[in-house]
Design a protein around this motif. Sequence first.
Motif, PDB file in Angstrom:
ATOM      1  N   ILE A   1      -0.826  -1.079  13.736  1.00 55.15           N
ATOM      2  CA  ILE A   1      -1.711  -1.652  12.718  1.00 55.15           C
ATOM      3  C   ILE A   1      -1.140  -2.919  12.081  1.00 55.15           C
ATOM      4  O   ILE A   1      -1.861  -3.622  11.364  1.00 55.15           O
ATOM      5  CB  ILE A   1      -2.016  -0.621  11.610  1.00 55.15           C
ATOM      6  N   LYS A   2       0.112  -3.215  12.342  1.00 54.24           N
ATOM      7  CA  LYS A   2       0.798  -4.301  11.641  1.00 54.24           C
ATOM      8  C   LYS A   2       0.086  -5.637  11.773  1.00 54.24           C
ATOM      9  O   LYS A   2      -0.061  -6.377  10.793  1.00 54.24           O
ATOM     10  CB  LYS A   2       2.239  -4.416  12.144  1.00 54.24           C
ATOM     11  N   LYS A   3      -0.389  -5.968  12.972  1.00 55.65           N
ATOM     12  CA  LYS A   3      -0.992  -7.291  13.172  1.00 55.65           C
ATOM     13  C   LYS A   3      -2.300  -7.447  12.411  1.00 55.65           C
ATOM     14  O   LYS A   3      -2.725  -8.567  12.116  1.00 55.65           O
ATOM     15  CB  LYS A   3      -1.196  -7.576  14.652  1.00 55.65           C
ATOM     16  N   TYR A   4      -2.953  -6.332  12.096  1.00 53.85           N
ATOM     17  CA  TYR A   4      -4.186  -6.384  11.304  1.00 53.85           C
ATOM     18  C   TYR A   4      -3.876  -6.392   9.809  1.00 53.85           C
ATOM     19  O   TYR A   4      -4.513  -7.110   9.037  1.00 53.85           O
ATOM     20  CB  TYR A   4      -5.074  -5.186  11.633  1.00 53.85           C
TER      21      TYR A   4
ATOM     22  N   PHE B   1      -5.579  -4.027   2.416  1.00 55.89           N
ATOM     23  CA  PHE B   1      -4.954  -2.802   2.918  1.00 55.89           C
ATOM     24  C   PHE B   1      -4.344  -1.998   1.772  1.00 55.89           C
ATOM     25  O   PHE B   1      -4.573  -0.783   1.654  1.00 55.89           O
ATOM     26  CB  PHE B   1      -3.880  -3.158   3.941  1.00 55.89           C
ATOM     27  N   LEU B   2      -3.576  -2.662   0.917  1.00 61.31           N
ATOM     28  CA  LEU B   2      -2.933  -1.972  -0.200  1.00 61.31           C
ATOM     29  C   LEU B   2      -3.960  -1.427  -1.180  1.00 61.31           C
ATOM     30  O   LEU B   2      -3.804  -0.323  -1.718  1.00 61.31           O
ATOM     31  CB  LEU B   2      -1.963  -2.916  -0.906  1.00 61.31           C
ATOM     32  N   ARG B   3      -5.039  -2.176  -1.415  1.00 67.55           N
ATOM     33  CA  ARG B   3      -6.088  -1.699  -2.322  1.00 67.55           C
ATOM     34  C   ARG B   3      -6.733  -0.427  -1.775  1.00 67.55           C
ATOM     35  O   ARG B   3      -6.991   0.520  -2.516  1.00 67.55           O
ATOM     36  CB  ARG B   3      -7.141  -2.783  -2.521  1.00 67.55           C
ATOM     37  N   GLY B   4      -6.984  -0.401  -0.466  1.00 67.35           N
ATOM     38  CA  GLY B   4      -7.551   0.801   0.143  1.00 67.35           C
ATOM     39  C   GLY B   4      -6.619   1.988   0.020  1.00 67.35           C
ATOM     40  O   GLY B   4      -7.055   3.114  -0.253  1.00 67.35           O
ATOM     41  N   LEU B   5      -5.326   1.744   0.198  1.00 70.90           N
ATOM     42  CA  LEU B   5      -4.342   2.812   0.096  1.00 70.90           C
ATOM     43  C   LEU B   5      -4.232   3.323  -1.335  1.00 70.90           C
ATOM     44  O   LEU B   5      -4.197   4.539  -1.581  1.00 70.90           O
ATOM     45  CB  LEU B   5      -2.989   2.292   0.591  1.00 70.90           C
TER      46      LEU B   5
END
Length: 249
Positions: free
Chosen positions: A127-130, A141-145
């Motif tokens: 998932i890193k490249k996304y 990404f962080l907001r979703g987490l």
Amino acid sequence: KIREEIYRKYGVWISLSTISYWTRRIHSPYNGRRIASLELLEPSEDLGYVIGVRLGDGYTRRTGYDQCFIGLRAKDIEFVEKFGICLGNVLGREPIRPWKDERRYVVETKSKTLYELLRKPIDLKRIKKYVEHCPKCTAAFLRGLFDSEGCVSKEGYIKLYNTNYEVLAYAQKLLWKYFGIDSTGPWPHTRKGTTMHDPRTGKQYKTKKDCYYISIRAKSLPRFYRYIGFTINRKQKRLEEYLKRTGKL
């Protein structure tokens, strides 16, 4: 030429009859997947958010060879609606509308490609490249987490919980690297086999995995509010109230 180009890029020979069906729109090369393969999945803020949610409250499930699903079940309608909008954007379709079961709002859709990306066990390298495509993708990404697994106390403390130690360590790294947000941990929260009480059902249960958490340092809360924040209204409001009360906003 189409046949040769597909072979050059993917190493697969497609029959001329199949290509004829595609060009005449009798069949589609997507076969209902909308995104044919991971190679065609483009990084975006929407995808970053979907990945973050999946590493938290989201889920994938498979009931057959092509019956692959990605979804979210949660109590906050704005959270589930946001996930449905992001899913729709990633898949190039209308927002996926939530429905309500006995206790929660639910969004779910078929996607073999997203299933392949986000099935368990989660591969952080995959998932890193996304996630790290750009700061906006990382923030999404962080907001979703944090929407999924984050908690804001009345005193303004923000903690992020997860049973995957590596996920928390990765989030911690991203917070500091891209946004200068400092945090502590990961620390143990509950151990496997701990007896817990579920306030929704009134029943007791034993945890199946160890759980850990990281905590955002107080000095970094304004930066967290500025760059990450929450989609969930009650969490965002509690953070705002703390920052206003302490003169940091």
